[in-house]
Design a protein around this motif. Sequence first.
Motif, PDB file in Angstrom:
ATOM      1  N   SER B 120       0.815  -1.206   0.000  1.00  0.00           N
ATOM      2  CA  SER B 120       0.000   0.000   0.000  1.00  0.00           C
ATOM      3  C   SER B 120       0.848   1.254   0.000  1.00  0.00           C
ATOM      4  N   MET B 121       2.043   1.144   0.581  1.00  0.00           N
ATOM      5  CA  MET B 121       2.840   2.350   0.770  1.00  0.00           C
ATOM      6  C   MET B 121       3.394   2.863  -0.548  1.00  0.00           C
ATOM      7  N   ARG B 123       2.665   4.046  -3.331  1.00  0.00           N
ATOM      8  CA  ARG B 123       1.612   4.663  -4.129  1.00  0.00           C
ATOM      9  C   ARG B 123       2.048   4.830  -5.576  1.00  0.00           C
ATOM     10  N   ALA B 150      -1.787  -3.696   8.578  1.00  0.00           N
ATOM     11  CA  ALA B 150      -1.362  -2.357   8.154  1.00  0.00           C
ATOM     12  C   ALA B 150      -1.793  -2.093   6.711  1.00  0.00           C
ATOM     13  N   ALA B 151      -1.590  -3.089   5.846  1.00  0.00           N
ATOM     14  CA  ALA B 151      -1.982  -2.934   4.445  1.00  0.00           C
ATOM     15  C   ALA B 151      -3.503  -2.797   4.343  1.00  0.00           C
ATOM     16  N   ARG B 153      -5.586  -1.558   6.563  1.00  0.00           N
ATOM     17  CA  ARG B 153      -6.000  -0.213   6.996  1.00  0.00           C
ATOM     18  C   ARG B 153      -5.751   0.818   5.911  1.00  0.00           C
ATOM     19  N   THR B 154      -4.545   0.812   5.351  1.00  0.00           N
ATOM     20  CA  THR B 154      -4.213   1.812   4.346  1.00  0.00           C
ATOM     21  C   THR B 154      -5.094   1.661   3.112  1.00  0.00           C
ATOM     22  N   PHE B 155      -5.308   0.422   2.674  1.00  0.00           N
ATOM     23  CA  PHE B 155      -6.114   0.218   1.475  1.00  0.00           C
ATOM     24  C   PHE B 155      -7.585   0.554   1.726  1.00  0.00           C
ATOM     25  N   GLU B 157      -8.638   2.812   3.563  1.00  0.00           N
ATOM     26  CA  GLU B 157      -8.706   4.258   3.525  1.00  0.00           C
ATOM     27  C   GLU B 157      -8.544   4.761   2.093  1.00  0.00           C
ATOM     28  N   HIS B 158      -7.635   4.124   1.381  1.00  0.00           N
ATOM     29  CA  HIS B 158      -7.216   4.564   0.051  1.00  0.00           C
ATOM     30  C   HIS B 158      -8.253   4.222  -1.016  1.00  0.00           C
ATOM     31  N   SER B 275       4.848  -2.882   4.053  1.00  0.00           N
ATOM     32  CA  SER B 275       3.470  -3.216   4.367  1.00  0.00           C
ATOM     33  C   SER B 275       3.399  -4.559   5.056  1.00  0.00           C
TER      34      SER B 275
END
Lengths: 174, 387
Positions: B120-121, B123, B150-151, B153-155, B157-158, B275
């Motif tokens: 995810s990081m 981008r 962690a991945a 959560r980010t995804f 959101e993303h 991630s």
Amino acid sequence: MIDLFDVWKVALLLLVVILVGLYLAMTAGRLDRLHVRYDAAITSLELQFALRAEAVAETVAEGAIDPVSAGLLSRALAARRTEGPIQVGAESELSALLREVVEANDGVVGPPDVQQALRSACNRVAFAHAFLEEAVDTALEMRHRPLVKRLGLAGHTAYPRHIRCDVAAPVFAD
Amino acid sequence: MRIGIVCPYDWDAPGGVQVHVRDQVREFTRLGHEVQVLAPSDGEEGKPAWFTSGGPARSVSYNGSVARLAFGIGPTRRVREWIRAHDFDVLHVHEPLAPSLSLLAVWSATGPIVGTFHSSMERSRVLSAGNAIAQTVLEKLRGRIAVSEAARRTFAEHVGGTFVVIPNGVDIEAFAGTDALPGHPRPNSLLFLGRMLEPRKGLAVLLAALPEIAAAVPDVTILLAGPGDQDAVIADVAPEHRERIEFLGFVDAERKAATLRSATLYVAPNTGGESFGIILTEAMAAGAPIVASDLPAFESVLDGDAGAMFRNEDPHDLARVVIQLLRDPGEREALVRRGHERVQAFDWQRVAQDILDVYDSVITGETGVREDLRGQLVGRFARFLEV
């Protein structure tokens, strides 16, 4: 006598009509795709509930759990109809009961293959349910758009519905 | 089950996703499933029968970094041929939003499709969710997997949506029970593994902590394993500490386990962009005591106590933790023991079963994966060119 200005106006109007038409066609296509996914997700969840019931029945038949657990599970299985739409109440009760039974039996409910089959069946129910809720959310978001509602782009297709159901899997020992 | 797996990144280059796909093929094949892989590559010569090249990878400058991706009419055609040729029950695409083969595959197929979201990081390597094409891709995925909390959560959101978390697997047997490299381990040695000059791998943090560690533990040495210009690394080290550094060079998959066993402590000072942290699971499997930065991804892999953690980008805190552990063999052993217990959760056998359960939960029985031609100008065009 046609004015050049009029020609431009007509061309512009035509362009707008084409763009709007394209947009509507694309939106209708997306709606269709979302409904197909929703249908698949529902079918899949129904199937996974049925397979979980089978796995539970096998576990009971194996006889490795205490008789009270076996009795409670059999009763829960009998309470669910095998035909028709998903019965949220009966499936939720079975989920909760399974968690209790597995915990009460120290995480072991049968020989490795039976246990693995039940673990997988419970996992699949949870996965299928998560993916269904996702499909419902996306489809509803589309359906609630003013333009989609106003123009009836979704046709007569029924609104997708959430299945509010307890599907949390038990914690098995390794 | 007939399973089609798509990897978006160059098969001939090293990378986490590529390794993951290879492991996946091995595990699924062992369980009796038929697996096919499609990935960008220069060719199929010398490759296994289950491999299909989706065309050569092209270098694209994308948001400032260079990515190697496959796209264009050739790859589109090959993706479609591949989907038609193998009557898959399920299609599993990795990193579906990377602008490469995975995206083409989702675009070209219909039916049970599962996507795994990895990094995810980074981008720069994926399309943004606002993009209309990304939207179409996301809508066609019947199941989404994230490789870590962690991945996820980010995804979430993303790009939004629901993900099930299934970690990357590690082949525990392959990492356990190997010997250290010849002449190792020496007392009070620290190991760093990874690209030495990539800032986010955090070598600079470890080197900054070196003087402080050396003051407390005079015979401390650092083993550096991984690609990178050695002179450039040495230039940043104060002259009096240079003899403490030993370069092991590039470490391939076979030597990785032995390398991890060759030091007193394995240090992962990564500063971000991770991630998952597959290297930590490998270190645990190899039985190396771990000191890692407190990145969320690392914290969740180590589950609090399977490794020692220090404040990210803080050389003093790193020095404190390292000195403490170098002086306490009992605590090091305890870390190894807890690591061994923890790593069982990442055992490939279990991970493979979880992935298969995801497949089963999206397969509805009647139809498998088919080519999608509905409403897609690009698809029709590609089909037209073939005939």
